[in-house]
Enzyme design. Structure first.
Site, PDB file in Angstrom:
ATOM      1  N   CYS A   1       3.834  -6.817   8.057  1.00 30.04           N
ATOM      2  CA  CYS A   1       4.585  -6.326   9.215  1.00 30.04           C
ATOM      3  C   CYS A   1       4.598  -7.399  10.294  1.00 30.04           C
ATOM      4  CB  CYS A   1       3.931  -5.062   9.763  1.00 30.04           C
ATOM      5  SG  CYS A   1       4.846  -4.315  11.132  1.00 30.04           S
TER       6      CYS A   1
ATOM      7  N   GLY B   1       4.546  -1.929   7.490  1.00 27.36           N
ATOM      8  CA  GLY B   1       5.877  -2.364   7.893  1.00 27.36           C
ATOM      9  C   GLY B   1       6.536  -1.516   8.954  1.00 27.36           C
ATOM     10  N   GLU B   2       7.604  -2.062   9.510  1.00 24.31           N
ATOM     11  CA  GLU B   2       8.375  -1.400  10.559  1.00 24.31           C
ATOM     12  C   GLU B   2       9.737  -0.998   9.949  1.00 24.31           C
ATOM     13  OE1 GLU B   2       8.286   0.004  13.571  1.00 24.31           O
ATOM     14  OE2 GLU B   2      10.392   0.245  13.109  1.00 24.31           O
TER      15      GLU B   2
ATOM     16  N   GLU C   1       0.829  -1.211   0.000  1.00 27.47           N
ATOM     17  CA  GLU C   1       0.000   0.000   0.000  1.00 27.47           C
ATOM     18  C   GLU C   1       0.855   1.248   0.000  1.00 27.47           C
ATOM     19  OE1 GLU C   1      -3.704  -1.163   2.838  1.00 27.47           O
ATOM     20  OE2 GLU C   1      -2.989   0.906   2.930  1.00 27.47           O
TER      21      GLU C   1
ATOM     22  N   CYS D   1      -3.895  -2.666  14.486  1.00 26.99           N
ATOM     23  CA  CYS D   1      -3.370  -2.339  13.158  1.00 26.99           C
ATOM     24  C   CYS D   1      -3.709  -3.444  12.154  1.00 26.99           C
ATOM     25  CB  CYS D   1      -1.865  -2.131  13.236  1.00 26.99           C
ATOM     26  SG  CYS D   1      -1.106  -1.873  11.626  1.00 26.99           S
TER      27      CYS D   1
ATOM     28  N   SER E   1       8.529   6.688  10.964  1.00 28.56           N
ATOM     29  CA  SER E   1       7.735   6.297  12.136  1.00 28.56           C
ATOM     30  C   SER E   1       8.081   4.871  12.549  1.00 28.56           C
ATOM     31  CB  SER E   1       6.244   6.399  11.774  1.00 28.56           C
ATOM     32  OG  SER E   1       5.449   5.916  12.823  1.00 28.56           O
TER      33      SER E   1
ATOM     34  N   CYS F   1       0.751  -5.230  16.090  1.00 26.75           N
ATOM     35  CA  CYS F   1       0.061  -4.348  17.035  1.00 26.75           C
ATOM     36  C   CYS F   1      -1.441  -4.640  16.931  1.00 26.75           C
ATOM     37  CB  CYS F   1       0.349  -2.882  16.709  1.00 26.75           C
ATOM     38  SG  CYS F   1       2.116  -2.522  16.813  1.00 26.75           S
TER      39      CYS F   1
ATOM     40  N   ASN G   1      -8.749   4.498  13.738  1.00 27.42           N
ATOM     41  CA  ASN G   1      -9.558   4.148  12.564  1.00 27.42           C
ATOM     42  C   ASN G   1     -10.024   2.715  12.737  1.00 27.42           C
ATOM     43  OD1 ASN G   1      -9.160   6.520  11.101  1.00 27.42           O
ATOM     44  ND2 ASN G   1      -7.167   5.792  10.403  1.00 27.42           N
TER      45      ASN G   1
ATOM     46  N   CYS H   1      -4.713   1.972   8.001  1.00 26.28           N
ATOM     47  CA  CYS H   1      -3.513   1.449   7.367  1.00 26.28           C
ATOM     48  C   CYS H   1      -3.622  -0.061   7.166  1.00 26.28           C
ATOM     49  CB  CYS H   1      -2.322   1.720   8.262  1.00 26.28           C
ATOM     50  SG  CYS H   1      -2.601   3.071   9.400  1.00 26.28           S
TER      51      CYS H   1
ATOM     52  N   CYS I   1       2.668   8.535   1.811  1.00 30.64           N
ATOM     53  CA  CYS I   1       2.834   7.612   2.930  1.00 30.64           C
ATOM     54  C   CYS I   1       3.382   6.315   2.330  1.00 30.64           C
ATOM     55  CB  CYS I   1       1.474   7.412   3.586  1.00 30.64           C
ATOM     56  SG  CYS I   1       1.514   6.219   4.923  1.00 30.64           S
TER      57      CYS I   1
ATOM     58  N   SER J   1       5.823   5.446  17.750  1.00 26.45           N
ATOM     59  CA  SER J   1       4.459   5.012  18.052  1.00 26.45           C
ATOM     60  C   SER J   1       4.398   4.547  19.495  1.00 26.45           C
ATOM     61  CB  SER J   1       4.060   3.868  17.110  1.00 26.45           C
ATOM     62  OG  SER J   1       3.902   4.383  15.820  1.00 26.45           O
ATOM     63  N   LEU J   2       3.889   5.402  20.360  1.00 28.12           N
ATOM     64  CA  LEU J   2       3.899   5.125  21.793  1.00 28.12           C
ATOM     65  C   LEU J   2       2.607   4.415  22.209  1.00 28.12           C
ATOM     66  CD1 LEU J   2       5.760   5.765  24.226  1.00 28.12           C
ATOM     67  CD2 LEU J   2       4.379   7.810  24.601  1.00 28.12           C
ATOM     68  N   HIS J   3       1.492   5.053  21.982  1.00 21.74           N
ATOM     69  CA  HIS J   3       0.141   4.488  22.138  1.00 21.74           C
ATOM     70  C   HIS J   3      -0.276   4.113  23.558  1.00 21.74           C
ATOM     71  CE1 HIS J   3       0.397   4.562  17.906  1.00 21.74           C
ATOM     72  NE2 HIS J   3       0.936   3.392  17.712  1.00 21.74           N
TER      73      HIS J   3
HETATM   74  N1  SAH Z   1       5.579   0.426  12.095  1.00 26.73           N
HETATM   75  C1  SAH Z   1       5.625   1.842  12.139  1.00 26.73           C
HETATM   76  C2  SAH Z   1       5.004   2.556  10.953  1.00 26.73           C
HETATM   77  C3  SAH Z   1       3.682   2.078  10.428  1.00 26.73           C
HETATM   78  S1  SAH Z   1       2.178   2.528  11.182  1.00 26.73           S
HETATM   79  C4  SAH Z   1       5.023   2.342  13.434  1.00 26.73           C
HETATM   80  O1  SAH Z   1       4.447   1.562  14.161  1.00 26.73           O
HETATM   81  O2  SAH Z   1       5.161   3.517  13.734  1.00 26.73           O
HETATM   82  C5  SAH Z   1       2.007   4.255  11.160  1.00 26.73           C
HETATM   83  C6  SAH Z   1       1.110   4.758  12.302  1.00 26.73           C
HETATM   84  O3  SAH Z   1      -0.269   4.384  12.121  1.00 26.73           O
HETATM   85  C7  SAH Z   1       1.534   4.159  13.621  1.00 26.73           C
HETATM   86  O4  SAH Z   1       1.590   5.139  14.614  1.00 26.73           O
HETATM   87  C8  SAH Z   1       0.429   3.161  13.862  1.00 26.73           C
HETATM   88  O5  SAH Z   1       0.327   2.819  15.190  1.00 26.73           O
HETATM   89  C9  SAH Z   1      -0.786   3.876  13.320  1.00 26.73           C
HETATM   90  N2  SAH Z   1      -1.959   3.005  13.137  1.00 26.73           N
HETATM   91  C10 SAH Z   1      -1.970   1.694  12.835  1.00 26.73           C
HETATM   92  N3  SAH Z   1      -3.230   1.206  12.830  1.00 26.73           N
HETATM   93  C11 SAH Z   1      -4.044   2.254  13.126  1.00 26.73           C
HETATM   94  C12 SAH Z   1      -5.459   2.405  13.275  1.00 26.73           C
HETATM   95  N4  SAH Z   1      -6.279   1.374  13.116  1.00 26.73           N
HETATM   96  N5  SAH Z   1      -5.938   3.615  13.589  1.00 26.73           N
HETATM   97  C13 SAH Z   1      -5.105   4.677  13.741  1.00 26.73           C
HETATM   98  N6  SAH Z   1      -3.765   4.612  13.611  1.00 26.73           N
HETATM   99  C14 SAH Z   1      -3.234   3.399  13.312  1.00 26.73           C
END
Ligand code: SAH
Length: 346
Positions: free
Chosen positions: A116, A163-164, A96, A123, A193, A120, A292, A335, A109, A216-218
């Site tokens: 990946c 991907g990471e 993508e 995701c 990121s 997470c 999302n 994503c 993007c 990406s802390l979350h």
């Molecule tokens: N692996 C990397 C980059 C890819 S994701 C990372 O984790 O940063 C890019 C961003 O989108 C990350 O912050 C990820 O957590 C976020 N993301 C993934 N799924 C999501 C979702 N369903 N809603 C909102 N953000 C999301």
């Protein structure tokens, strides 16, 4: 099936001096290197046969040497002008890429891997598993593809696709170098990121790039982060934050933290307090990303007023914070979802 290594590496990602050396090895004058460079980076040549300024006979000899371009497998235009692409790579894998236009920017993007491995919980890409790293030319190609499709110069790049990137650091850095040097995108316009891989943020700092690092802390504490991000179990929050602090010291650049907002999970006032204390005393910025929805799990996106409450809690504690709403939601939600939905439908 036996994988056959291509005789030549794809040319995309290669610098002008390297291309010049290469044409000279083929018995051609040096200026053909400059022509090749312009045709692959500016004129969008997809094969060397297209390069009409080259002698006919040489062109036919070059026909099998790959430039490294993908093909557009699927393209979805959202009502806000965002375009989501599925690109098909030379081995048939699908990734993508998203082009996000505003009046003064065109952001791409990009993906750094096919799938990946981080898995997470919220995701869509993570739910689909991991296939392989992307090569340098496959990252560069995504930017050229969007630039050509929009017929407009790309101004910004975010490594926030599939991907990471810090599991594919070498190719990600080689791609950043090429995008900057050969396509003219300022390093400051590029954001990488990462969810955080032990020692890799410190290693990245050593390259002294001018890019923005987004982490990406979350979650505001270890227990919660482990629930959302499996790799957090072997990479404690404390170590991640300490690497980020080192990154700021080593590069002089602030770190952005991404925080996907999941209603009732990580958006309570106590989380804001914890988050503020993690951010205390270093140059950072928090980007709140309202979740999302994806099909595989049933987290909820907080309401606008819940989001504003969280923002206020952080601002009162002097945290630099902004809310980032995702674009192109009607083309397909989060994503990795576009690929998932198309893989199922096709
Ligand atoms: N692996 C990397 C980059 C890819 S994701 C990372 O984790 O940063 C890019 C961003 O989108 C990350 O912050 C990820 O957590 C976020 N993301 C993934 N799924 C999501 C979702 N369903 N809603 C909102 N953000 C999301």
């Amino acid at each position: 099936m036996i994988a056959v290594e291509p005789a030549f590496k794809p040319l995309l990602g290669t610098s002008l001096p390297e291309l010049t050396d290469w044409v000279q090895q083929q018995g051609q004058p040096a200026y053909r290197g400059k022509q090749l460079y312009q045709w692959i980076y500016q004129k969008g040549a997809k094969s060397l046969e297209e390069i009409t300024v080259f002698p006919k006979q040489w062109r036919s000899q070059l026909a099998t040497i790959p430039v490294g371009r993908s093909t557009i497998h699927y393209r979805a235009v959202a009502s806000d002008g965002t375009i989501k692409y599925l690109l098909k790579l030379s081995d048939g894998q699908i990734i993508e890429t998203v082009g996000i236009p505003t009046h003064d920017r065109l952001t791409v993007c990009v993906s750094s891997q096919v799938g990946c491995p981080m898995a997470c919980d919220f995701c869509a890409t993570g739910k689909g598993g991991f296939f392989r790293n992307l090569e340098t030319h496959e990252i560069v190609d995504q930017v050229l593809t969007v630039q050509e499709d929009f017929q407009r110069r790309v101004s910004h790049i975010v490594f926030m696709g599939m991907g990471e990137p810090l599991l594919n650091t070498q190719n990600a850095i080689a791609a950043i170098t090429c995008l900057n040097r050969d396509i003219g995108i300022g390093q400051r316009m590029i954001t990488l990121s990462t969810v955080g891989i032990p020692n890799r943020i410190r290693q990245l700092a050593e390259y002294q790039l001018q890019i923005t690092l987004a982490v990406s802390l979350h979650a505001s504490n270890q227990t919660l982060r482990e629930q959302l991000i499996p790799s957090a179990k072997t990479y404690p929050l404390e170590s991640l934050i300490s690497e980020c602090r080192d990154y700021v010291k080593l590069t002089g650049r602030r770190v952005s933290f991404e925080y996907v907002m999941l209603s009732g999970v990580n958006d309570l006032p106590s989380h804001a307090t914890e988050l503020a204390s993690l951010m205390r005393g270093f140059q950072s910025h928090v980007n709140l990303i309202p979740y999302n929805p994806i099909n595989e799990v049933d987290y909820q996106r907080p309401s606008p007023s819940q989001i504003q409450d969280f923002v206020k809690e952080l601002e009162q504690r002097r945290v630099a914070v902004s809310v980032r709403y995702s674009r192109g939601l009607d083309a397909d939600a989060a994503c990795g979802q576009l690929r998932a939905s198309q893989t199922i439908n096709n």
